[in-house]
Design an enzyme around this catalytic site. Structure first.
Site, mmCIF file in Angstrom:
data_model
loop_
_atom_site.group_PDB
_atom_site.id
_atom_site.type_symbol
_atom_site.label_atom_id
_atom_site.label_comp_id
_atom_site.label_asym_id
_atom_site.label_seq_id
_atom_site.Cartn_x
_atom_site.Cartn_y
_atom_site.Cartn_z
ATOM 1 N N GLY A 10 103.810 -21.153 -9.708
ATOM 2 C CA GLY A 10 102.674 -20.331 -10.152
ATOM 3 C C GLY A 10 102.917 -19.765 -11.543
ATOM 4 O O GLY A 10 103.990 -19.963 -12.129
ATOM 5 N N SER A 38 102.852 -27.712 -3.744
ATOM 6 C CA SER A 38 103.752 -27.949 -4.877
ATOM 7 C C SER A 38 105.121 -28.489 -4.470
ATOM 8 O O SER A 38 105.886 -28.939 -5.328
ATOM 9 C CB SER A 38 103.953 -26.652 -5.672
ATOM 10 O OG SER A 38 102.730 -26.196 -6.165
ATOM 11 N N CYS A 127 100.703 -4.500 -12.224
ATOM 12 C CA CYS A 127 100.908 -4.687 -13.661
ATOM 13 C C CYS A 127 100.321 -3.569 -14.521
ATOM 14 O O CYS A 127 100.648 -3.468 -15.703
ATOM 15 C CB CYS A 127 100.335 -6.035 -14.095
ATOM 16 S SG CYS A 127 98.664 -6.310 -13.513
ATOM 17 N N GLN A 154 92.334 -4.931 -19.385
ATOM 18 C CA GLN A 154 93.227 -5.898 -18.750
ATOM 19 C C GLN A 154 92.844 -7.335 -19.115
ATOM 20 O O GLN A 154 91.671 -7.675 -19.216
ATOM 21 C CB GLN A 154 93.197 -5.692 -17.227
ATOM 22 C CG GLN A 154 93.794 -4.351 -16.827
ATOM 23 C CD GLN A 154 93.766 -4.109 -15.324
ATOM 24 O OE1 GLN A 154 93.164 -3.144 -14.871
ATOM 25 N NE2 GLN A 154 94.418 -4.948 -14.548
ATOM 26 N N SER A 157 94.740 -13.130 -17.626
ATOM 27 C CA SER A 157 95.876 -13.666 -16.877
ATOM 28 C C SER A 157 96.292 -12.768 -15.717
ATOM 29 O O SER A 157 97.114 -13.175 -14.894
ATOM 30 C CB SER A 157 97.072 -13.887 -17.803
ATOM 31 O OG SER A 157 97.450 -12.660 -18.410
ATOM 32 N N GLY A 158 95.727 -11.553 -15.632
ATOM 33 C CA GLY A 158 95.934 -10.750 -14.427
ATOM 34 C C GLY A 158 95.462 -11.490 -13.184
ATOM 35 O O GLY A 158 95.936 -11.202 -12.079
ATOM 36 N N LYS A 212 95.256 0.701 -6.220
ATOM 37 C CA LYS A 212 96.681 0.364 -6.406
ATOM 38 C C LYS A 212 97.302 1.251 -7.472
ATOM 39 O O LYS A 212 98.420 1.746 -7.317
ATOM 40 C CB LYS A 212 96.836 -1.107 -6.841
ATOM 41 C CG LYS A 212 96.672 -2.121 -5.717
ATOM 42 C CD LYS A 212 96.839 -3.534 -6.287
ATOM 43 C CE LYS A 212 96.459 -4.581 -5.245
ATOM 44 N NZ LYS A 212 96.446 -5.941 -5.828
ATOM 45 N N ARG A 234 88.346 -5.483 -17.134
ATOM 46 C CA ARG A 234 88.828 -6.751 -17.693
ATOM 47 C C ARG A 234 88.175 -6.967 -19.053
ATOM 48 O O ARG A 234 86.958 -6.781 -19.190
ATOM 49 C CB ARG A 234 88.419 -7.883 -16.735
ATOM 50 C CG ARG A 234 89.064 -9.199 -17.027
ATOM 51 C CD ARG A 234 90.469 -9.299 -16.530
ATOM 52 N NE ARG A 234 90.571 -9.330 -15.074
ATOM 53 C CZ ARG A 234 91.721 -9.172 -14.419
ATOM 54 N NH1 ARG A 234 92.850 -8.978 -15.070
ATOM 55 N NH2 ARG A 234 91.746 -9.193 -13.106
ATOM 56 N N HIS A 241 98.037 -6.287 -21.041
ATOM 57 C CA HIS A 241 97.105 -5.234 -20.644
ATOM 58 C C HIS A 241 97.293 -4.031 -21.573
ATOM 59 O O HIS A 241 98.423 -3.654 -21.888
ATOM 60 C CB HIS A 241 97.406 -4.760 -19.216
ATOM 61 C CG HIS A 241 97.089 -5.761 -18.146
ATOM 62 N ND1 HIS A 241 96.506 -6.978 -18.393
ATOM 63 C CD2 HIS A 241 97.263 -5.695 -16.790
ATOM 64 C CE1 HIS A 241 96.342 -7.624 -17.233
ATOM 65 N NE2 HIS A 241 96.791 -6.880 -16.255
#
Lengths: 336, 336
Positions: A10, A38, A127, A154, A157-158, A212, A234, A241
């Site tokens: 990943g 994978s 993150c 953000q 790619s988050g 979170k 975003r 970020h």
């Protein structure tokens, strides 16, 4: 150390591999695990070819440290199995973060939490929470924090590789002025737009991401009384970020005091706005540091400061923080 | 009405012309003025050709309403001259905004200020302050405001046509993964980046833009005691500014009360997050409305709410607000 990277193919897993090499992590052996999709793939690591193996209980035999970045459902099942085999699991999913028996660790902030790992699992925080806590911890040492109001900027790619693929597919048509394809990972058009509901809305009116930030920051800073008010957003950026932070203390901290504390704080690069410097995603990307700038007094509250913070969400916000936790496990003699 | 559009060929001036037509502004005559660079150009307006004339004193003879969008230096010289010729000047520059004898007007918020125009000049506010005040005024009527903490997500067009040209020049190379040309209008790379020092830094550590937000919001909301803490940020969006707003009142306002007030407030479109709706630049662009969403209680302060606000910075933040001021001048019989 005998290490296994789980979810090795990943976006974060790939970066974990790179960060292990960059930071010259002391490796005796390494194996790469992934889901059926994978498993069997060939990976090159330190000029050697490795075959990605399927995540299954026997794969953890003899492994001391597991660096895991999988969906929460996979971690819920496999992390306890890896721990039962004697490994310490550093888990990047959100599965274990709020478990009171699982330390949630940012090495610059609360490394002492690693001295007690009852489940053999350490959680890697969200993150947004990681750079927030790196920037605030040096100030919390001066005065207790009363409130945090944070608005985030953000990057795509988050949402991992599928977020970036979605954003990339939108960008070309958007730049050419053509109609933008329907989003596949983000919840609305991200090219040329700003998206605040890019996460599931919880019943309290805050998104999962915002909740979170609240819960994890309470746990990492060790103070659940802090009033935390987040707005997660975003923006059309690929990596890193940014965070606009207003922090109110119980006692006032001067800008000079704050800058002095931040200038010597671990993991922080303090930028000087008088030299025209300010944290930017294009500069933070590729770094393991948290960039802090625009430290200034809140004109409306003598006890509050404003900060502008940027960090690479894939590195400090995920892969690098996990590897730093593993380094700290060794430094503290927890894994030998 | 006999109207003159000054700075008619700039980004806002062009939009003023379009907005006058769209809103069917009652025109008897119209003339277009600009600097030497643009004087002599042909403009089409309502299917008729017009020659752009040079801005000079005689051009204002017989003009009742001047809609002006020029650099501050030009406005400082020409707006008093136009007023001396008997016109009311609605000025989009920052030259007159903080003059105590010049009303600073958002028609939905403080139209009564138009009843006293001692200098013949009305100032059009900053593009961040306008939607901020449109969104907060209905709440201010319920309870006095103590503090505002605002982080912005401002589009490239805030720097006008030259901002957009700079951003466009960066976008192609950035999307193709090539090196991005040096910025010519923005102060750092904007493509794929986020730029908080895109304005001159004032000695108090805040940018000119942030200080405008503080000072103008005080004046428009008629309460200089409000503690205002802004972080202004440029994001890679072409048109429309977004704002993350935390507002603390002297008395608590429930989310239900706030939503009820916003739902019927002039100029506001309230969006329902439970239907997945939230204000977005791509939706706000082209509208004269201020979009408000994500109205929610601050978990850290019973007296505070969070809001997410988006408006078209060229229209509601500039051209449309000026035309709406002109409409209000007629409605109140100030210009006949």
């Amino acid at each position: 150390m005998n290490v296994a990277v789980v979810g090795a193919t990943g976006a974060v897993g790939e970066l974990m591999r790179r960060v292990l090499l960059e930071r010259q992590f002391p490796l005796k052996s390494i194996k790469f695990l992934a889901s059926e999709k994978s498993a069997g793939k060939q990976i090159e690591f330190a000029c050697e070819k490795h075959t990605v193996q399927l995540i299954r209980p026997e794969a953890f035999a003899g492994v001391q440290i597991v660096l895991s970045s999988t969906p929460s459902s996979v971690s819920k099942e496999m992390s306890p199995i890896a721990a039962r085999h004697g490994a310490i699991v550093v888990d990047n999913s959100s599965a274990w973060r709020m478990d009171p028996q699982v330390p949630l660790v940012v090495p610059e902030v609360n490394p002492e939490e690693l001295d007690h790992i009852p489940k053999g699992i350490v959680a890697n925080p969200n993150c947004v929470a990681i750079p927030l806590c790196v920037a605030l911890k040096p100030l919390q040492k001066i005065s207790r924090i009363k409130r945090i109001i944070i608005s985030t900027y953000q990057s795509s790619s988050g949402k991992g590789a599928k977020g970036l693929a979605d954003f990339d597919a939108q960008l070309g048509p958007w730049v050419r002025g053509e109609s933008v394809p329907k989003p596949t990972a983000h919840r609305a058009q991200l090219a040329g737009n700003v998206v605040t509901l890019d996460w599931t809305l919880d019943p309290n009116g805050y998104t999962e991401e915002e909740n979170k930030v609240i819960n994890e920051t309470h746990k990492i800073l060790g103070d659940s009384q802090i009033g935390i008010s987040p707005t997660c957003v975003r923006v059309p950026v690929k990596i890193s970020h940014s965070e606009s932070i207003n922090v109110e203390f119980f006692e006032p901290i001067s800008v000079e005091q704050a800058k002095a504390a931040l200038a010597t704080a671990p993991g922080v690069i303090l930028m000087d706005e008088l030299k025209g410097e300010f944290p930017q995603p294009v500069h933070a990307t590729g770094s393991d540091h948290t960039f802090v700038g625009r430290v200034r007094q809140d004109p409306g509250n003598i006890n509050a400061l404003n900060l502008w913070v940027v960090a690479d969400n894939l590195r400090k916000g995920a892969a690098s923080n996990a590897v730093q936790v593993a380094e700290e496990l060794i430094r503290r003699g927890i894994v030998k």
